[in-house]
Scaffold this motif. Structure first.
Motif, mmCIF file in Angstrom:
data_model
loop_
_atom_site.group_PDB
_atom_site.id
_atom_site.type_symbol
_atom_site.label_atom_id
_atom_site.label_comp_id
_atom_site.label_asym_id
_atom_site.label_seq_id
_atom_site.Cartn_x
_atom_site.Cartn_y
_atom_site.Cartn_z
ATOM 1 N N LEU A 51 32.247 27.016 22.376
ATOM 2 C CA LEU A 51 32.922 27.928 23.297
ATOM 3 C C LEU A 51 32.539 27.541 24.715
ATOM 4 C CD1 LEU A 51 33.507 31.698 23.027
ATOM 5 C CD2 LEU A 51 32.430 30.798 25.086
ATOM 6 N N SER A 52 33.557 27.257 25.539
ATOM 7 C CA SER A 52 33.324 26.816 26.914
ATOM 8 C C SER A 52 33.909 27.825 27.893
ATOM 9 C CB SER A 52 33.962 25.449 27.151
ATOM 10 O OG SER A 52 33.467 24.480 26.249
ATOM 11 N N THR A 53 33.137 28.152 28.934
ATOM 12 C CA THR A 53 33.598 29.025 30.005
ATOM 13 C C THR A 53 33.448 28.285 31.336
ATOM 14 O OG1 THR A 53 31.466 30.034 30.557
ATOM 15 C CG2 THR A 53 32.676 30.966 28.678
ATOM 16 N N ASN A 54 33.873 28.930 32.402
ATOM 17 C CA ASN A 54 33.708 28.328 33.725
ATOM 18 C C ASN A 54 32.243 28.221 34.118
ATOM 19 O OD1 ASN A 54 36.470 28.406 33.764
ATOM 20 N ND2 ASN A 54 36.646 30.078 35.240
ATOM 21 N N ASN A 55 31.376 29.015 33.446
ATOM 22 C CA ASN A 55 29.962 29.059 33.828
ATOM 23 C C ASN A 55 29.017 28.470 32.795
ATOM 24 O OD1 ASN A 55 30.807 30.343 36.094
ATOM 25 N ND2 ASN A 55 29.823 32.300 35.688
ATOM 26 N N GLY A 56 29.533 27.936 31.700
ATOM 27 C CA GLY A 56 28.626 27.374 30.709
ATOM 28 C C GLY A 56 29.272 27.259 29.343
ATOM 29 N N THR A 57 28.494 26.728 28.387
ATOM 30 C CA THR A 57 28.979 26.415 27.050
ATOM 31 C C THR A 57 27.951 26.852 26.014
ATOM 32 O OG1 THR A 57 30.194 24.493 27.900
ATOM 33 C CG2 THR A 57 29.755 24.539 25.528
ATOM 34 N N PHE A 96 28.309 34.148 21.993
ATOM 35 C CA PHE A 96 29.498 34.678 21.358
ATOM 36 C C PHE A 96 29.186 34.988 19.906
ATOM 37 C CE2 PHE A 96 29.670 30.126 20.624
ATOM 38 C CZ PHE A 96 30.157 30.005 19.325
ATOM 39 N N GLN A 97 30.093 35.691 19.268
ATOM 40 C CA GLN A 97 29.916 36.107 17.881
ATOM 41 C C GLN A 97 31.019 35.483 17.042
ATOM 42 O OE1 GLN A 97 30.669 40.313 16.942
ATOM 43 N NE2 GLN A 97 28.625 40.389 16.080
ATOM 44 N N ALA A 98 30.666 34.925 15.877
ATOM 45 C CA ALA A 98 31.634 34.397 14.929
ATOM 46 C C ALA A 98 31.501 35.185 13.633
ATOM 47 C CB ALA A 98 31.392 32.910 14.676
ATOM 48 N N ILE A 134 21.367 43.356 17.096
ATOM 49 C CA ILE A 134 22.616 42.603 17.059
ATOM 50 C C ILE A 134 22.275 41.162 17.371
ATOM 51 C CG2 ILE A 134 24.875 42.302 18.113
ATOM 52 C CD1 ILE A 134 24.840 45.279 18.759
ATOM 53 N N PRO A 135 22.550 40.225 16.467
ATOM 54 C CA PRO A 135 22.103 38.847 16.659
ATOM 55 C C PRO A 135 22.791 38.181 17.832
ATOM 56 C CG PRO A 135 23.631 38.962 14.840
ATOM 57 C CD PRO A 135 23.350 40.382 15.253
ATOM 58 N N SER A 136 22.038 37.317 18.491
ATOM 59 C CA SER A 136 22.614 36.563 19.600
ATOM 60 C C SER A 136 22.241 35.091 19.496
ATOM 61 C CB SER A 136 22.105 37.126 20.937
ATOM 62 O OG SER A 136 20.687 37.087 20.991
ATOM 63 N N GLU A 137 21.942 34.652 18.240
ATOM 64 C CA GLU A 137 21.543 33.266 18.062
ATOM 65 C C GLU A 137 22.706 32.325 18.307
ATOM 66 O OE1 GLU A 137 21.513 35.510 15.686
ATOM 67 O OE2 GLU A 137 19.500 35.797 14.901
ATOM 68 N N THR A 138 22.504 31.336 19.119
ATOM 69 C CA THR A 138 23.455 30.250 19.286
ATOM 70 C C THR A 138 22.665 28.966 19.339
ATOM 71 O OG1 THR A 138 23.370 30.360 21.697
ATOM 72 C CG2 THR A 138 25.067 31.682 20.614
ATOM 73 N N ILE A 139 23.365 27.858 19.237
ATOM 74 C CA ILE A 139 22.738 26.553 19.398
ATOM 75 C C ILE A 139 22.983 26.118 20.830
ATOM 76 C CG2 ILE A 139 22.692 24.186 18.543
ATOM 77 C CD1 ILE A 139 24.022 25.280 16.007
ATOM 78 N N ASN A 140 21.926 25.817 21.561
ATOM 79 C CA ASN A 140 22.045 25.364 22.939
ATOM 80 C C ASN A 140 22.717 26.404 23.833
ATOM 81 O OD1 ASN A 140 20.972 22.929 22.093
ATOM 82 N ND2 ASN A 140 22.968 21.990 21.785
ATOM 83 N N ASP A 141 22.226 27.649 23.824
ATOM 84 C CA ASP A 141 22.722 28.624 24.784
ATOM 85 C C ASP A 141 22.542 28.050 26.186
ATOM 86 O OD1 ASP A 141 23.393 30.463 22.915
ATOM 87 O OD2 ASP A 141 21.657 31.762 23.224
ATOM 88 N N LYS A 176 27.871 27.234 17.883
ATOM 89 C CA LYS A 176 27.415 27.983 16.721
ATOM 90 C C LYS A 176 27.908 27.293 15.457
ATOM 91 C CE LYS A 176 27.361 32.492 16.936
ATOM 92 N NZ LYS A 176 25.951 32.885 16.732
ATOM 93 N N LYS A 177 27.054 27.245 14.430
ATOM 94 C CA LYS A 177 27.448 26.711 13.133
ATOM 95 C C LYS A 177 28.073 27.816 12.290
ATOM 96 C CE LYS A 177 23.816 23.181 12.767
ATOM 97 N NZ LYS A 177 22.647 22.734 11.964
#
Length: 256
Positions: A236-242, A169-171, A151-158, A245-246
């Protein structure tokens, strides 16, 4: 020396693609549109349905004599570690069809992000006086291993949280048509802000899930129906990080 497309599906869903004959070098202007193939990937199973082009129920312009379907984790099959696109090496090989107008392959057991290649041998119908043929191919149970992809978990700047867990997150679907769903699952309670930016950095959509609970699956729908076909950035922004994703439109046009 071969041409064609490998189609990447990050999540389950139903996808339809066009079938072309003779589109050398992947240039559809060199080929002929002969029908469609629908990939139905749901509940851990893949079905592929071919539909030949017809001018109505009483006439078809093209029929099929062979069908080859590849489903796997890599973009193409591999033989001894080397990639190949030879149709005879695909997951399902049906090479003795009797000029069918529709054909369904499946179920093929699969999970995770998969790649699919749909190939056929087609013939143009010049004249016809017998009933139209249809067919199905159901693989024998145990004839191949279940296809289990990551299951992919690629993001930009995890961005890492304090407990060293990346914000992901997943789009889907990607590419998208008129809507995109943002799905997330975190181990902490948080407010979730989802922002959509164009490539100039202009914010187009802003959505908030203000009461997300740890361990649940959150999902937010973004209405893309009124946006031009182009690439966007989801933040996507949370209380603990951002995380970022393109995403890209399924009908992306060349931008001036």
């Amino acid at each position: 020396r071969r041409w064609g497309w490998s189609n990447y599906y990050e999540t389950e869903g139903t996808y339809t693609m066009d079938l072309y004959a003779g589109a050398a070098h992947c240039d559809v202007n060199n080929g002929v549109f002969v029908g469609t193939a629908t990939v139905d990937y749901n509940n851990g199973e893949v079905y592929v349905t071919y539909n030949m082009l017809g001018d109505g129920e009483d006439w078809f312009n093209y029929v099929m004599t062979e069908a080859h379907v590849y489903v796997g984790c890599d973009a193409t099959p591999n033989i001894n570690g080397s990639p190949t696109v030879a149709p005879g090496q695909y997951t399902v090989v049906a090479d003795d069809l009797d000029n069918v107008t529709t054909y369904q392959v499946g179920p093929i057991a699969a999970s995770g992000a998969i790649n699919v290649i749909v190939h056929a041998v087609t013939c143009e119908v010049i004249c016809h006086c017998s009933p139209w043929n249809t067919g199905t191919f159901v693989p024998e149970e145990g004839s191949y291993d279940s296809i289990e992809c990551e299951i992919p978990s690629e993001t930009i700047n995890d961005e890492l949280t304090d407990d060293n867990t990346a914000i992901r997150f997943q789009a889907y679907p990607v590419p998208f048509d008129n809507e995109v769903f943002i799905r997330y699952n975190f181990t902490f309670d948080t407010s979730v802000q989802i922002e959509l930016f164009d490539l100039r950095g202009v914010r187009i959509i802003n959505a908030t899930d203000s009461s997300y609970k740890a361990g649940t699956i959150g999902e937010t729908r973004l209405d893309m129906s009124n946006l031009d076909n182009q690439m966007f950035i989801v933040k996507l922004s949370t209380n603990n990080g951002t995380a970022y994703k393109k995403i890209v439109s399924s009908s992306l046009k060349k931008l001036d």
